[in-house]
Write an enzyme that holds these catalytic residues in place. Structure first.
Site, short mmCIF file in Angstrom:
data_model
loop_
_atom_site.label_atom_id
_atom_site.label_comp_id
_atom_site.label_asym_id
_atom_site.label_seq_id
_atom_site.Cartn_x
_atom_site.Cartn_y
_atom_site.Cartn_z
CE1 TYR A 1 -2.89 3.24 0.81
CE2 TYR A 1 -1.71 3.33 2.91
CZ TYR A 1 -2.57 3.91 1.98
OH TYR A 1 -3.07 5.17 2.21
CB SER B 1 -6.85 -6.08 20.01
OG SER B 1 -7.75 -7.17 20.07
NE ARG C 1 0.99 4.52 14.47
CZ ARG C 1 2.05 3.94 15.03
NH1 ARG C 1 2.79 4.64 15.90
NH2 ARG C 1 2.39 2.71 14.73
#
Length: 321
Positions: free
Chosen positions: A138, A201, A216
């Site tokens: 990607y 998770s 992030r």
């Protein structure tokens, strides 16, 4: 006012950008094959064409002032097991689009690029001059398109801007995230709050970060959309400008989860899972180039506000389903 073609405008970011263009008084045509986008996500007031970017020459003509290109597959994990799908659509499709633009005489492009072009970061925050070493097909496909655009600008005078997004989140009006399958953290955590998922998770809690989880850079989708309109004004014939888009601040996975708990008032059970391969500890952008060249600054940098907008959109989908 101007006339724009928005490819992939039935998707998350493309639909929000189309809405912003409409609100600025422009004429907008969305071209989307609906392979990952949603017809319901296309803003009211745009002309909609259900079709593929490989066939853009059927519809693109000199009446268009520019193309804003969002039509790409974007699932990192899928790209690893189906790389041919990503090369075919993201690279081959863009090559056909560039040819259609050349033939029609449309000489301005804003491209939806990605921070995935950088791969494992060498520096933090990441600047546009840092090495590009994507770790997935990607990211590699998006970098290949950036190289194609550079060549098109140099050889044929295209005025182009690539915007490399970091973590896009939030919602704008009736436009928001509705990926299938969903892979982004904030909507996944919101699914837990809605009772659609038992737990979230947490992939790795032993990173060299303050709480051990990945950090992030989250940017509100409306801030992102505003950058695209500024990019249209900044695009210069023969130049391919590349700009990172991010807040310049990072939030950890656990900070995001805790913010969702606060905003929604719901408990969010966590399950610690092993690290995922290729997940850097910290991904944070330097958006100085966007500030200097586009005059862009993020105006919605508060994580709670980003989550609140995403939560309102998620609830609206439940309400109308």
């Amino acid at each position: 006012m101007s006339k724009y073609l928005v490819t992939g405008g039935a998707g998350y970011v493309g639909s929000v950008v189309a809405q912003h263009l409409l609100e600025a008084g422009h004429t907008v045509t969305v071209l989307d094959n609906l392979s990952t986008g949603f017809r319901a996500g296309v803003p009211a007031g745009v002309d909609f064409i259900e079709g593929d970017i490989r066939d853009a020459a059927k519809w693109l003509d000199a009446s268009y002032d520019a193309v804003l290109h969002f039509a790409a597959f974007s699932q990192v994990g899928e790209s690893v097991v189906k790389p041919e799908k990503y090369w075919d659509n993201n690279v081959g499709g863009t090559m056909a689009l560039l040819a259609a633009m050349r033939t029609a005489g449309v000489r301005k492009l804003v491209f939806s690029s990605t921070a995935a072009t950088y791969g494992e970061p060498v520096n933090t925050p990441i600047t546009e001059t840092d090495p590009t070493a994507p770790t997935s097909p990607y990211g590699a496909s998006k970098l290949a398109v950036d190289h194609m655009i550079s060549g098109e600008a140099a050889a044929h005078g295209l005025a182009a801007v690539s915007l490399r997004y970091f973590n896009v989140a939030g919602a704008y009006g009736s436009c928001g995230e509705r990926h299938d399958p969903e892979s982004h953290l904030i909507p996944l955590v919101l699914q837990v709050a809605q009772g659609r998922r038992e737990a979230i998770s947490v992939f790795g809690d032993d990173y060299p970060t303050p709480d051990g989880t990945c950090v992030r850079d989250y940017i509100h989708v409306a801030d992102l959309a505003e950058a695209h309109l500024l990019a249209l004004d900044a695009a210069t014939a023969g130049e391919h400008l590349i700009c990172n888009l991010g807040n310049g601040n990072g939030f950890s996975v656990r900070e995001v989860i805790e913010t969702v708990r606060t905003v929604t008032g719901h408990p969010i059970p966590e399950v610690t899972a092993p690290r995922r391969g290729g997940d850097p500890a910290v991904l944070v952008a330097s958006a100085k180039t966007a500030a200097d060249r586009l005059g862009w600054q993020p105006r919605r940098a508060d994580l709670a506000g980003i989550v609140a907008d995403a939560w309102a959109f998620a609830q609206s989908l439940d309400h109308t389903s």
